[in-house]
Design an enzyme around this catalytic site. Structure first.
Site, PDB file in Angstrom:
ATOM      1  N   ASP A 212       0.834  -1.205   0.000  1.00  0.00           N
ATOM      2  CA  ASP A 212       0.000   0.000   0.000  1.00  0.00           C
ATOM      3  C   ASP A 212       0.871   1.258   0.000  1.00  0.00           C
ATOM      4  O   ASP A 212       1.903   1.307   0.687  1.00  0.00           O
ATOM      5  CB  ASP A 212      -0.858  -0.022   1.271  1.00  0.00           C
TER       6      ASP A 212
ATOM      7  N   GLU B 282      14.123 -15.749   0.666  1.00  0.00           N
ATOM      8  CA  GLU B 282      14.477 -16.858   1.576  1.00  0.00           C
ATOM      9  C   GLU B 282      13.444 -17.972   1.496  1.00  0.00           C
ATOM     10  O   GLU B 282      13.715 -19.099   1.883  1.00  0.00           O
ATOM     11  CB  GLU B 282      14.425 -16.363   3.036  1.00  0.00           C
TER      12      GLU B 282
HETATM   13  C1  NOJ Z   1      -4.268   3.149  -0.858  1.00  0.00           C
HETATM   14  C2  NOJ Z   1      -5.420   2.245  -0.584  1.00  0.00           C
HETATM   15  O1  NOJ Z   1      -5.707   1.511  -1.725  1.00  0.00           O
HETATM   16  C3  NOJ Z   1      -6.537   3.131  -0.121  1.00  0.00           C
HETATM   17  O2  NOJ Z   1      -7.744   2.451  -0.055  1.00  0.00           O
HETATM   18  C4  NOJ Z   1      -6.168   3.728   1.197  1.00  0.00           C
HETATM   19  O3  NOJ Z   1      -7.153   4.638   1.591  1.00  0.00           O
HETATM   20  C5  NOJ Z   1      -4.827   4.454   1.112  1.00  0.00           C
HETATM   21  N1  NOJ Z   1      -3.848   3.725   0.382  1.00  0.00           N
HETATM   22  C6  NOJ Z   1      -4.277   4.696   2.489  1.00  0.00           C
HETATM   23  O4  NOJ Z   1      -3.834   3.488   3.042  1.00  0.00           O
END
Ligand code: NOJ
Length: 547
Positions: free
Chosen positions: A207, A258
């Protein structure tokens, strides 16, 4: 080197709260997903990516993680996660979990400790705390704004009751950014990776993968944030895509290596495509989402460019590109393509906007068929195989997207409405009690999975056909490259790949097949809409092959 599964995989994104609810509380859960895994196997995908199901107060639908190594009781238990992974493996499906390393929840134990500790303490140093500006520190440390609008800083009250330091949150106030300059943060995440790899996860979706490293000294921004997605080219906010980010993947890669079984990571980075290759390679991340295809406007030139460029960049790093049209952050593509071309992608659909639903679905199906013919990995978002539209009609008080709460934009809830499985069951089969955390529109009945199953020409059957053919014909592989047909009729995007001639008629008029060079003697093996032998219908894609 043996074949690495992720190079040409089709990965299906499961958004746990909206996929399938086994216990009837209106919120999807892990046992619900496990029950539905045979559906994914039959659909013909290779893997699933699970959006976060970790312990979380759910201020950003789980992207605010309070414990990276535990399951939120709303979604089940760690034993349920183990059972899901085991069942998926039995069915031949890989499992990616979502890792959220840019920020945690403010309910994370380490943030709570930081809050209770004194300025300058090691506890505070896990996050990004600074003194404020102004005479009494009453102004934020710099001018950064949050992706979810408003200030990117929140001031805390110190243990003695006085107003104190500020902490950085690129997203919501409840999502404090980790301090990646602190080695303890690196150690923490190495442990999190191992935790899920040990449990059998085949890899990670990372993310905000362009976040984490912040510019030295946290200077004021000249270009500030403008939402997560609709960022004009060259205007990436100052806190993204900084030098130190790549080093994090260089640290993570040996950990993944790993383990046996080609464990992988795919990065979510909303940055200009020419910046992506630096993150990819055998000593860093395996692949990244290529959002350029999602953002390409309907039309021959725009879509061709959105295919050519990433293929070229992918060659340079010897890692196939990815393709994606929808996810839980963007307006669903069945709706997006029904808008005027100048329309945006993020922040949801308002009730006042009235896209052309029929045109949208037609084009969305064509774009999907084009995507599934291309070499590389493809990422699907749950419900797109049913042709689900973005839902605009959600009462404001039920919307949960923090961007909606902070700024009043419609927000992303409209693409997160629970899946309709059964046309005549409570909550369309999403939940046994009929409960659903977001209301499903009545129109969902007509597109429920059971109604489309086995019906020739339904969106579901189009996906199934395309996915099975893609596998059989190994279209995900890059072997012989992609050759565009230069003298295709006006308005038709045509390319040859893996022995298949793919043609997308982007116009609103039928085009005689005879006008398409190379089509003579070939037969249609897949189509995004009804075809008769002689034409490529308007706004339709076909795959042609010797039969
Ligand atoms: C990207 C994620 O896909 C989204 O849903 C989220 O709100 C933001 N990152 C923050 O984590």
């Amino acid at each position: 080197m043996s074949h690495q599964w992720w190079r040409d995989a089709v990965v299906y994104q499961v958004y746990p709260r909206s996929f399938a609810d086994s216990d009837g509380d209106g919120m999807g859960d892990l046992p619900g997903i496990t029950e539905r895994l045979p559906y994914l196997r039959d659909l013909g995908v290779d893997a699933l990516w699970l959006s976060p199901f970790y312990l979380s107060p759910q201020h950003d639908a789980g992207y605010d993680v309070a414990d990276y190594c535990d399951v939120d009781p709303r979604f089940g238990t760690l034993a349920d996660a183990d059972a899901l992974i085991a069942r998926a493996h039995e069915l031949g499906l890989k499992v990616l979990v979502d890792i959220v390393p840019n920020h945690s929840s403010n309910e994370h134990e380490l943030f709570q400790r930081a809050l209770a500790a004194a300025p300058g303490s090691p506890e505070r140093d896990m996050y990004i705390y600074r003194d404020g500006r102004g005479e009494n520190g009453e102004l934020p440390p710099n001018n950064w704004t949050s992706i979810f609008h408003g200030d990117a800083w929140t001031r805390v009250t110190e243990a003695d009751g006085s107003l104190g330091q500020w902490y950085l949150h690129i997203f919501d106030t409840t999502q404090p950014d980790w301090n990646w300059e602190n080695p303890a943060v690196h150690e923490l995440f190495a442990g999190v990776l191992r935790f899920w790899l040990d449990r059998g996860a085949d890899g990670f979706r990372v993310d905000v993968a362009h976040g984490m490293a912040k510019p030295a000294g946290l200077p004021d921004a000249t270009v500030n944030s403008a939402g997560l997605i609709d960022i004009p080219e060259g205007e990436v906010p100052i806190y993204f895509d900084n030098d130190g980010v790549v080093e994090i993947y260089q640290e993570w890669r040996p950990i993944l290596d790993e383990y046996d079984g080609d464990r992988m990571m795919v990065l979510e980075a909303w940055i200009p495509e020419h910046r992506l290759p630096q993150y990819i390679g055998t000593d860093r991340a395996h692949q990244s989402f290529n959002f350029g295809f999602l953002q390409a406007r309907w039309g021959v030139d725009t879509m061709r460019r959105a295919i050519e460029k990433p293929l070229e960049l992918a060659d340079a790093v010897d890692s196939p590109t990815t393709w994606v049209l929808s996810n839980h952050d963007v307006i669903r593509h069945a709706t997006r393509y029904g808008f005027a071309p100048e329309h945006r992608f993020g922040e949801g659909l308002s009730r006042e906007e009235t896209p052309d639903a029929e045109l949208g679905l037609r084009r969305a199906r064509a774009a999907t068929l084009l995507m599934l013919a291309l070499p590389g990995a493809a990422y699907l978002y749950q419900g797109e195989e049913l042709g689900l539209p973005e839902v605009a009609d959600i009462p404001d008080e039920l919307r949960e997207d923090p961007a909606h709460t902070r700024a009043g934009v419609p927000g992303r809830d409209g693409c997160r409405v629970p899946i309709p499985w059964v046309h005549d069951a409570p909550a369309y089969g999403f939940s046994p009690t009929g409960a659903s955390w977001l209301p499903q529109p009545e129109s969902f009945g007509a597109v429920a999975a059971d109604i489309q199953e086995g019906v020739d020409g339904s969106t579901l059957e189009m996906y199934r056909t395309a996915l099975h053919l893609r596998r059989e014909l190994r279209l995900g592989e890059h072997a012989d490259g992609v050759a565009f047909v230069e003298d295709a009729p006006e308005g038709v995007l045509a390319l040859l790949h893996g022995g298949v001639l793919v043609a997308v008629n982007t116009t609103d008029a039928d085009v005689p097949l005879a006008e398409l060079p190379g089509a003579a003697g070939l037969g249609v093996i897949a189509a995004s809409g009804p075809v008769d032998a002689d034409v490529i219908p308007a706004e339709t894609a076909v795959w042609l092959r010797e039969i």
